[in-house]
Each structure stands twice: as structure tokens, then as C-alpha cells.
Design an enzyme around this catalytic site. Structure first.
Site, PDB file in Angstrom:
ATOM      1  N   ASP A 242     -18.048 -21.275 -10.556  1.00 47.45           N
ATOM      2  CA  ASP A 242     -18.659 -21.630 -11.840  1.00 47.45           C
ATOM      3  C   ASP A 242     -20.096 -22.112 -11.691  1.00 47.45           C
ATOM      4  O   ASP A 242     -20.617 -22.816 -12.553  1.00 47.45           O
ATOM      5  CB  ASP A 242     -17.827 -22.707 -12.548  1.00 47.45           C
ATOM      6  CG  ASP A 242     -17.756 -24.023 -11.785  1.00 47.45           C
ATOM      7  OD1 ASP A 242     -18.244 -24.079 -10.638  1.00 47.45           O
ATOM      8  OD2 ASP A 242     -17.191 -24.992 -12.325  1.00 47.45           O
TER       9      ASP A 242
ATOM     10  N   HIS B 122     -16.080 -28.443 -13.143  1.00 48.32           N
ATOM     11  CA  HIS B 122     -17.041 -29.012 -12.198  1.00 48.32           C
ATOM     12  C   HIS B 122     -17.335 -30.475 -12.526  1.00 48.32           C
ATOM     13  O   HIS B 122     -18.453 -30.971 -12.330  1.00 48.32           O
ATOM     14  CB  HIS B 122     -18.341 -28.198 -12.213  1.00 48.32           C
ATOM     15  CG  HIS B 122     -19.005 -28.061 -10.879  1.00 48.32           C
ATOM     16  ND1 HIS B 122     -18.965 -26.900 -10.144  1.00 48.32           N
ATOM     17  CD2 HIS B 122     -19.730 -28.937 -10.142  1.00 48.32           C
ATOM     18  CE1 HIS B 122     -19.655 -27.057  -9.027  1.00 48.32           C
ATOM     19  NE2 HIS B 122     -20.117 -28.293  -8.997  1.00 48.32           N
TER      20      HIS B 122
ATOM     21  N   TYR C  11     -19.786 -22.295  -1.557  1.00 50.02           N
ATOM     22  CA  TYR C  11     -20.560 -21.620  -2.598  1.00 50.02           C
ATOM     23  C   TYR C  11     -20.973 -20.258  -2.040  1.00 50.02           C
ATOM     24  O   TYR C  11     -21.129 -20.092  -0.828  1.00 50.02           O
ATOM     25  CB  TYR C  11     -21.809 -22.416  -2.973  1.00 50.02           C
ATOM     26  CG  TYR C  11     -21.540 -23.670  -3.757  1.00 50.02           C
ATOM     27  CD1 TYR C  11     -21.251 -23.616  -5.113  1.00 50.02           C
ATOM     28  CD2 TYR C  11     -21.597 -24.926  -3.137  1.00 50.02           C
ATOM     29  CE1 TYR C  11     -21.015 -24.779  -5.838  1.00 50.02           C
ATOM     30  CE2 TYR C  11     -21.366 -26.089  -3.857  1.00 50.02           C
ATOM     31  CZ  TYR C  11     -21.064 -25.994  -5.205  1.00 50.02           C
ATOM     32  OH  TYR C  11     -20.824 -27.151  -5.911  1.00 50.02           O
TER      33      TYR C  11
END
Length: 382
Positions: free
Chosen positions: A157, A256, A129
Site C-alpha cells: 500500500d 498502514h 518494500y
């Protein structure tokens, strides 16, 4: 386990895991509409089998970013495998190696990058991330390269974490005995707090994820590594083209697992437009709702080079540790080869859109995603 279908291991995992941990793994965001649709979308495709084809040998092998795989299957990046098994990601790494599948280790792994690499005998990628502290990202990239990871997967996302109502209702926090060992404890403190009406996962993301990330920032990461860069979370043709223009080497079509924007496109619905927006040799991976080898065949026919599998691997790990995770991956590979034979398409290159018919039938919701998607602890009977 003598596994015949993933539903069996799912039931076993649910019975073994504490309810808040099960909800953290199984749940989605909002009313869990996208979570449910990821599963049912596969039923909108009919398969068009060809006959009198030599299928005495079916070959599901593939090469992905230079790495040969026995099957076009990988383990999706997921946090905290030690929530379900004491060995955590090292057991998953051994299972992936035994079955010839890719492992994408998560930034929030509960075993060190080096321990995972030492346990792995197959291709290994690292998911990231984008954190506010770029020096932390740079350090993880350096460690991954030194440990032999072969690609970086940037999740794009999640400028913030979706509202996961199960976690909020449970006041979910990562248990004190489990932590993201590759990051400084101070960075992860919020993930262990939780509390009534709060989620430690959501609070941590709010503190540490950088919501100002844009396409231009990718140049910073590209300049710091020689590893291929994969962008995970692409759902539109527009973003697929931008990914290629900004130096991505592959993309993952993913929502996700239904854990971010509830009501977003299913990954399967988005897959054709992403594939069509990119050059034919540009690798497109897929995740979202895969539960059978036939599901994998459908995704491959729509243009995916490989699929990533998430929750079922954790189910296997919860029920049987390394052996359980390996059995899940083996079952999916066996089912894929079986589907290829019955389709009359013995090689992966034979799996194209000609293998699929027009929308056929959507299985009843109860058959793949039992009733109740309100996000409560017992809302999704899985």
C-alpha cells in the site's frame, strides 16, 4: 512497570522521546482522520457474552503458517527501533520470544537481519518494500532464508509515502546515529536529509520505492523464494481475491496505521469483506488501532487469525527496553484471555461473529484519541 493499561506506557514514552521522534512514531497522514478512526472503530461493536460456560482454562494459542504462537499476537513491522532504545530490534526480538508472539522485522530495521535472528526465540518474518533495484530485494530474501526467517511480508500500500504533515513540519530526518543497516548507505542517503518543509522519509521513498509495481510482478518474487508470501495493506475484497490468485499465502488487512491514504477505510471496517472474499482456511491477519485485549477479541471475532501491534511495542521499548516491550505484549495477551473468559468463549474458534452485537456505541473521541488531529507537533495529544 506494573503496567495496567497501555495509556500509561504511552504517556511515559511521549515524555521520554524527543518531539520529532514522537511525531514520527505517533503521527499519521493528512489530517489524521484514518489514524483517529482506527481507534474509535472498535467502539462500534458490542460484545455478546455467553454464561454458564466452563472457562476455567482459556486457550489463546494459534498456529500461523505452520508456526505455533502462545497468543494470536505479533509485532507489526516498523522501522528504526533504535530511535527509541539503543538495542533496537534485538530487544524487541527477545521480548517477542519471551511472550510467545510473532515478530515481523522491517526492511528498515536498525539492527542486521542476522542479529535479529540470533536474538529471536520465536517465529520471525521479514517485511519488504518493493524497491526499484530488484537485486537488492533478492539479496535480502536470500539473507532472510539463510538466517531462518519463516515468511516474507510485502507491503503493497505504499507506491509512495503518505503526506505525513508532522514530519514535514518538523523537517524530520533519521538521526545520523541510526540507520537501516541491512541496506547500502547510498540507498538510504535521502532518509537522513530532511530540512525545512521536507521529510527524509518521504524523499527516500520517492527515490527508492517502485511505483510501477503490479500484480504480475509478484511472480518474480515467488520464483526467488520458498518462503510463504504475505501481502500487507489489503483493504478490499477485490484485492483479497487477487492476492490469493497471485500466490499469496496470507494477507494483512491494514491501512498502514493511518500513515498512507488519509480517509481510507479503517482496517476493522475492511476486515469482514476481506475475510468473506477468501477461503475459510486462508489466513487473514489484521493491524490498526489495537490498544486492548478486547480489541483483539473483536478483530478475531470478525475473522482475523491474528493481530499485529505496532506503536504500543515501541512505547514499551522506549520506557523499559526489552522488559517494557515484553510487558506490553504480556498485557495484551492477559487482557485477551480475560475477555475470552468473560465472553464465555474459552477457545479462539469460539470467537466468531456471534460474539459481536450490532453497532453499539462509539467512545468519545477524547477517550481513545485525544483532541486535535491536525498533524502538527502538538496536534495529537497522545
Amino acid at each position: 512497570m506494573g503496567l495496567l493499561a497501555l495509556a500509561e506506557v504511552e504517556r511515559g514514552a511521549r515524555a521520554r522521546l524527543p518531539a520529532p521522534i514522537w511525531d514520527f512514531i505517533a503521527g499519521g497522514s493528512g489530517e489524521e482522520r484514518t489514524l483517529a478512526a482506527n481507534l474509535t472503530q472498535f467502539g462500534h461493536y458490542a460484545l455478546r457474552p455467553r454464561v454458564l460456560v466452563d472457562v476455567s482454562v482459556c486457550d489463546p494459542s494459534v498456529t500461523l503458517l505452520g508456526s505455533p504462537l502462545r497468543t494470536p499476537i505479533g509485532v507489526a513491522p516498523m522501522a528504526y527501533h533504535r530511535l527509541v532504545d539503543p538495542e533496537g530490534e534485538t530487544a524487541t526480538a527477545r521480548a517477542a520470544g519471551r511472550t510467545g508472539t510473532l515478530l515481523v522485522a522491517g526492511i528498515f530495521a536498525s539492527r542486521s537481519l542476522e542479529e535479529i535472528a540470533a536474538a529471536a526465540t520465536g517465529p520471525l518474518w521479514l517485511q519488504l518494500y518493493w524497491l526499484r533495484r530488484r537485486e537488492v530485494l533478492a539479496g535480502l530474501v536470500e539473507r532472510a532464508e539463510a538466517a531462518g526467517y519463516l515468511a516474507l511480508v510485502l507491503t503493497v500500500d505504499a507506491p509512495r509515502v503518505g503526506r505525513r504533515l508532522r514530519d514535514l513540519r518538523n523537517g524530520f530526518a533519521v538521526p545520523s546515529g541510526v540507520r537501516a543497516v541491512n541496506l547500502d548507505p547510498e540507498l538510504m542517503a535521502a532518509s537522513h536529509r530532511g530540512g525545512a518543509g521536507a521529510s527524509g522519509i518521504e524523499d527516500h521513498a520517492r527515490e527508492q520505492f517502485d511505483p510501477a509495481l503490479t500484480w504480475s510482478d509478484l511472480a518474480w518474487l515467488r520464483a526467488r523464494t520458498r518462503l510463504p508470501l504475505v501481502l500487507k495493506g489489503i483493504l478490499t475484497a477485490e484485492d483479497a481475491r487477487l492476492a490469493a490468485e497471485h500466490g499469496a499465502d496470507a494477507v494483512v488487512v491494514s491501512n498502514h496505521g493511518g500513515r498512507q491514504l488519509d480517509g481510507a477505510l479503517t482496517s476493522l471496517a475492511a476486515l469482514p469483506e476481506v475475510v468473506d472474499a477468501l477461503p475459510p482456511d486462508f489466513p487473514v491477519l489484521f493491524d490498526g488501532g489495537v490498544r486492548t485485549g478486547t480489541d483483539i477479541a473483536v478483530a478475531l471475532a470478525l475473522g482475523a487469525r491474528a493481530v499485529l501491534v505496532g506503536r504500543p511495542v515501541l512505547w514499551g521499548l522506549a520506557v523499559g527496553g526489552e522488559d517494557g516491550a515484553a510487558e506490553v505484549l504480556d498485557l495484551l495477551g492477559t487482557e485477551l484471555t480475560h475477555a475470552m473468559a468473560l465472553l464465555g468463549r474459552p477457545r479462539l474458534r469460539d470467537l466468531d461473529r456471534g460474539a459481536l452485537g450490532a453497532a453499539a456505541f462509539a467512545p468519545p473521541l477524547t477517550s481513545r484519541h485525544p483532541t486535535g488531529t491536525t498533524g502538527g507537533r502538538t496536534g495529537l495529544q497522545r
